[in-house]
Design an enzyme around this catalytic site. Structure first.
Site, short mmCIF file in Angstrom:
data_model
loop_
_atom_site.label_atom_id
_atom_site.label_comp_id
_atom_site.label_asym_id
_atom_site.label_seq_id
_atom_site.Cartn_x
_atom_site.Cartn_y
_atom_site.Cartn_z
N LEU A 181 0.99 -1.36 -0.16
CA LEU A 181 0.13 0.03 -0.06
C LEU A 181 1.11 0.86 0.01
O LEU A 181 2.45 1.10 0.80
CB LEU A 181 -1.03 -0.25 1.29
CG LEU A 181 -1.99 -1.12 1.13
CD1 LEU A 181 -3.00 -0.99 2.62
CD2 LEU A 181 -2.62 -1.66 0.64
N ASP A 182 0.79 2.31 -0.98
CA ASP A 182 1.69 3.73 -1.06
C ASP A 182 1.26 3.70 1.18
O ASP A 182 0.59 3.80 1.55
CB ASP A 182 0.25 4.53 -1.46
CG ASP A 182 0.33 4.37 -2.90
OD1 ASP A 182 1.18 3.18 -3.53
OD2 ASP A 182 -0.36 4.57 -3.42
N LYS A 183 2.38 4.53 1.17
CA LYS A 183 2.86 5.00 2.06
C LYS A 183 0.86 5.72 2.91
O LYS A 183 1.49 5.16 4.24
CB LYS A 183 3.44 6.21 2.35
CG LYS A 183 3.92 6.72 3.56
CD LYS A 183 5.16 7.42 3.67
CE LYS A 183 5.91 7.97 5.08
NZ LYS A 183 6.98 9.13 4.92
#
Length: 335
Positions: free
Chosen positions: A150-152
């Site tokens: 997942l993106d930050k």
């Protein structure tokens, strides 16, 4: 006299020897060994063969692509070496855990992997500390086997493997798109129709290599189903169009920034998205974002469902968006 197994470029303290008897000739050695040793990945076995750690009747074998002769094979398995990232005692919300895998609810602001600018404080650091000795090693390294990310700035449910066999199983599920993944997004405006499928090719933007984009040619297939669950802002106050929406997005592929790009391509970028926002929302929506404290894209991985790669148990996890997204939604409902 058979040649001795050479020293490997790994710490052999705690190494174990796995023994396999093959009674008939088979087309490929690496495939035959991986079928006989389901807890060790084929890629790992190929690396061990290349390192001289596999013998046939005491003789070193040098190629995994050659046919497998009948006989007794011994595989020297070095103890997993420490991963480069260091364990860190970070808060971690665990939804499920057994000896094979762990499912967590990743907070927004936590990167998945260490990277330049985010060398510490990542999910990998947290899992190394939390799992400790229960990690048997992925590819011979004591690290969690993360097969998706997942993106930050995206919160939500993630799964990681603790050993090669579970890692192989999860990788196969994701490769076959045999995973249920639904995200909740808060968007600027809404989509028409309210339910549909977005199919495109996604790849690096030709104008900005740091961004992904919908491409006419090249790239990789990307498929997202969406449902507009509710809209916000009275149409009369917005020239007939809602100011914002809550959209459930189900992934059939998992391309980088897929939901963010797909929503933006339909004129409904995620609120708070610093990369694909493409223009500010209405002032009342901007005020709601500021009051909620949201400082990221409004995206949450709400549902993750899959068949356990070892036990065969059907698992499904759902979490609600965290306080910043929920606070924003509450304020949008008051518009």
């Amino acid at each position: 006299m058979p040649a001795p197994v050479p020293d490997l470029d790994e710490d052999l303290d705690g190494a174990t020897v796995l023994e396999v008897r093959l009674d008939a000739r088979q087309p490929r050695l690496d495939k035959a060994l991986s079928e006989a040793l389901p807890d060790v990945s084929r890629a790992r076995l190929q690396a061990l063969i290349a390192a001289g750690a596999v013998t046939l009747d005491g003789r070193i074998v040098s190629s995994g692509s050659r046919s497998a002769e009948p006989g007794i094979y011994r595989v020297l398995m070095p103890a997993p070496v420490a991963a480069d990232p260091l364990p860190e005692d970070l808060p971690l919300t665990v939804l499920f855990e057994d000896e094979h895998l762990i499912v967590v609810d990743k907070p927004a602001g936590m990167a998945t992997h260490p990277a330049p600018g985010s060398e510490t404080g990542t999910l990998v650091n947290a899992l190394l500390h939390h799992c400790g000795d229960s990690l048997s090693g992925i590819g011979g390294v004591a690290r969690p086997g993360i097969v998706h990310r997942l993106d930050k700035g995206t919160s939500g449910v993630m799964v990681a493997a603790k050993h090669d066999r579970a890692h192989q199983g999860l990788t196969a599920l994701f490769a076959a798109h045999d995973i249920e993944r639904t995200y909740i997004a808060l968007t600027r405006g809404t989509l028409t129709p309210e339910r549909g499928r977005i199919e495109s090719r996604l790849g690096r933007s030709t104008h900005d290599r740091k961004k992904m984009a919908v491409l006419k040619t090249g790239g990789r297939e990307a498929v997202t189903d969406y449902v507009v669950e509710r809209t916000f802002g009275h149409p009369a106050k917005a020239g007939g169009a809602p100011l914002a929406a809550r959209v459930a997005c189900t992934l059939h592929t998992g391309r980088t920034h897929q939901i963010r790009v797909h929503m933006a391509s339909k004129g409904a970028p995620l609120l708070g998205d610093p990369v694909y926002g493409s223009g500010p929302p209405a002032q009342s929506v901007r005020d709601a974002i500021a009051a909620s404290g949201l400082d990221r894209q409004a995206l949450h991985a709400a549902v993750l469902g899959f068949v356990h790669p070892v036990s065969g148990q059907a698992l499904r996890f759902r979490t609600e968006p965290p306080a910043d997204m929920q606070g924003l939604q509450d304020r949008l409902e008051a518009l």
